[in-house]
Design a protein around this motif. Sequence first.
Motif, PDB file in Angstrom:
ATOM      1  N   LEU A  29     -16.639   4.781  22.211  1.00  0.00           N
ATOM      2  CA  LEU A  29     -16.514   3.795  23.211  1.00  0.00           C
ATOM      3  C   LEU A  29     -15.220   3.254  23.511  1.00  0.00           C
ATOM      4  O   LEU A  29     -14.844   3.277  24.698  1.00  0.00           O
ATOM      5  CB  LEU A  29     -17.186   2.401  22.570  1.00  0.00           C
ATOM      6  N   ALA A  30     -14.302   3.567  22.559  1.00  0.00           N
ATOM      7  CA  ALA A  30     -12.855   3.174  22.886  1.00  0.00           C
ATOM      8  C   ALA A  30     -12.140   4.401  23.977  1.00  0.00           C
ATOM      9  O   ALA A  30     -11.286   4.218  24.427  1.00  0.00           O
ATOM     10  CB  ALA A  30     -12.075   3.348  21.443  1.00  0.00           C
ATOM     11  N   ASN A  31     -12.844   5.519  24.007  1.00  0.00           N
ATOM     12  CA  ASN A  31     -12.428   6.472  24.996  1.00  0.00           C
ATOM     13  C   ASN A  31     -13.196   6.605  26.331  1.00  0.00           C
ATOM     14  O   ASN A  31     -13.322   7.378  27.210  1.00  0.00           O
ATOM     15  CB  ASN A  31     -12.661   7.970  24.277  1.00  0.00           C
ATOM     16  N   GLY A  32     -14.154   5.367  26.431  1.00  0.00           N
ATOM     17  CA  GLY A  32     -14.751   5.287  27.736  1.00  0.00           C
ATOM     18  C   GLY A  32     -16.182   5.821  27.875  1.00  0.00           C
ATOM     19  O   GLY A  32     -16.829   6.102  28.743  1.00  0.00           O
ATOM     20  N   ILE A  33     -16.705   6.538  26.755  1.00  0.00           N
ATOM     21  CA  ILE A  33     -17.832   7.297  26.559  1.00  0.00           C
ATOM     22  C   ILE A  33     -18.951   6.318  25.845  1.00  0.00           C
ATOM     23  O   ILE A  33     -19.021   6.039  24.817  1.00  0.00           O
ATOM     24  CB  ILE A  33     -17.504   8.314  25.612  1.00  0.00           C
ATOM     25  N   THR A  34     -19.988   6.044  26.750  1.00  0.00           N
ATOM     26  CA  THR A  34     -21.008   5.259  26.514  1.00  0.00           C
ATOM     27  C   THR A  34     -22.382   5.975  26.316  1.00  0.00           C
ATOM     28  O   THR A  34     -23.143   5.326  25.530  1.00  0.00           O
ATOM     29  CB  THR A  34     -21.219   4.066  27.679  1.00  0.00           C
ATOM     30  N   ALA A  35     -22.554   7.012  26.854  1.00  0.00           N
ATOM     31  CA  ALA A  35     -23.873   7.802  26.617  1.00  0.00           C
ATOM     32  C   ALA A  35     -23.607   8.677  25.708  1.00  0.00           C
ATOM     33  O   ALA A  35     -22.813   9.847  26.018  1.00  0.00           O
ATOM     34  CB  ALA A  35     -24.135   8.451  28.153  1.00  0.00           C
ATOM     35  N   PHE A  36     -24.304   8.684  24.474  1.00  0.00           N
ATOM     36  CA  PHE A  36     -23.983   9.593  23.595  1.00  0.00           C
ATOM     37  C   PHE A  36     -24.920  10.887  23.406  1.00  0.00           C
ATOM     38  O   PHE A  36     -24.738  12.000  23.003  1.00  0.00           O
ATOM     39  CB  PHE A  36     -24.002   8.978  22.170  1.00  0.00           C
ATOM     40  N   ARG A  37     -26.104  10.617  23.988  1.00  0.00           N
ATOM     41  CA  ARG A  37     -27.234  11.490  24.233  1.00  0.00           C
ATOM     42  C   ARG A  37     -28.080  11.173  25.527  1.00  0.00           C
ATOM     43  O   ARG A  37     -27.725   9.921  26.014  1.00  0.00           O
ATOM     44  CB  ARG A  37     -27.952  11.670  22.869  1.00  0.00           C
ATOM     45  N   HIS A  38     -29.067  11.812  25.665  1.00  0.00           N
ATOM     46  CA  HIS A  38     -30.019  11.449  26.765  1.00  0.00           C
ATOM     47  C   HIS A  38     -31.493  11.713  26.136  1.00  0.00           C
ATOM     48  O   HIS A  38     -31.692  12.540  25.534  1.00  0.00           O
ATOM     49  CB  HIS A  38     -29.793  12.316  27.971  1.00  0.00           C
ATOM     50  N   SER A  39     -32.321  10.584  26.722  1.00  0.00           N
ATOM     51  CA  SER A  39     -33.694  10.636  26.044  1.00  0.00           C
ATOM     52  C   SER A  39     -34.496  11.753  26.684  1.00  0.00           C
ATOM     53  O   SER A  39     -33.876  12.653  27.537  1.00  0.00           O
ATOM     54  CB  SER A  39     -34.345   9.264  26.347  1.00  0.00           C
ATOM     55  N   ARG A  40     -35.657  12.075  26.402  1.00  0.00           N
ATOM     56  CA  ARG A  40     -36.522  13.261  26.817  1.00  0.00           C
ATOM     57  C   ARG A  40     -36.721  12.848  28.384  1.00  0.00           C
ATOM     58  O   ARG A  40     -36.818  13.849  29.119  1.00  0.00           O
ATOM     59  CB  ARG A  40     -37.770  13.183  26.213  1.00  0.00           C
ATOM     60  N   LEU A  41     -36.557  11.654  29.031  1.00  0.00           N
ATOM     61  CA  LEU A  41     -36.948  11.250  30.363  1.00  0.00           C
ATOM     62  C   LEU A  41     -35.334  11.431  31.052  1.00  0.00           C
ATOM     63  O   LEU A  41     -35.264  11.184  32.152  1.00  0.00           O
ATOM     64  CB  LEU A  41     -37.373  10.009  30.399  1.00  0.00           C
ATOM     65  N   GLY A  42     -34.228  11.866  30.168  1.00  0.00           N
ATOM     66  CA  GLY A  42     -33.016  12.065  30.819  1.00  0.00           C
ATOM     67  C   GLY A  42     -32.309  10.539  31.055  1.00  0.00           C
ATOM     68  O   GLY A  42     -30.990  10.607  31.683  1.00  0.00           O
ATOM     69  N   GLU A  43     -32.843   9.677  30.315  1.00  0.00           N
ATOM     70  CA  GLU A  43     -31.943   8.298  30.331  1.00  0.00           C
ATOM     71  C   GLU A  43     -31.015   8.468  29.110  1.00  0.00           C
ATOM     72  O   GLU A  43     -30.977   8.720  28.111  1.00  0.00           O
ATOM     73  CB  GLU A  43     -33.013   7.267  30.134  1.00  0.00           C
TER      74      GLU A  43
END
Length: 103
Positions: A42-56
């Motif tokens: 988060l401190a590096n601006g990364i909020t998506a750690f992975r994606h769900s099966r639907l790509g979310e």
Amino acid sequence: VSERLREHPVLGKAPFREPVRFTFNGKPVNAEQGDSIAAALLANGITAFRHSRLGEPRGLFCGIGHCYECRVKVDGVNGVRACLVSAVHGMRVEAEAEGRDGR
Ligand code: FES
């Protein structure tokens, strides 16, 4: 660019902590000793750690180890909750391969 609160109006200046570097999906992440993997991302601006099966996109949600939304792969081990594990110098963190786009 790291986004951190360095001085608080009530608590004062944040103490110095040793720098820690690791990678997320092959890109360098600058952390500080004592950061959880999630806090460092988060401190590096990364909020998506992975994606769900639907790509979310999925990332930090509860922050206390209950929801499993923050799962990442650490040094080849899947299912690591980023909010519970401390960042360690040299670790290789990757988004879990779960989504239909392979991320
Ligand atoms: S954010 Fe809920 S388990 Fe990590």
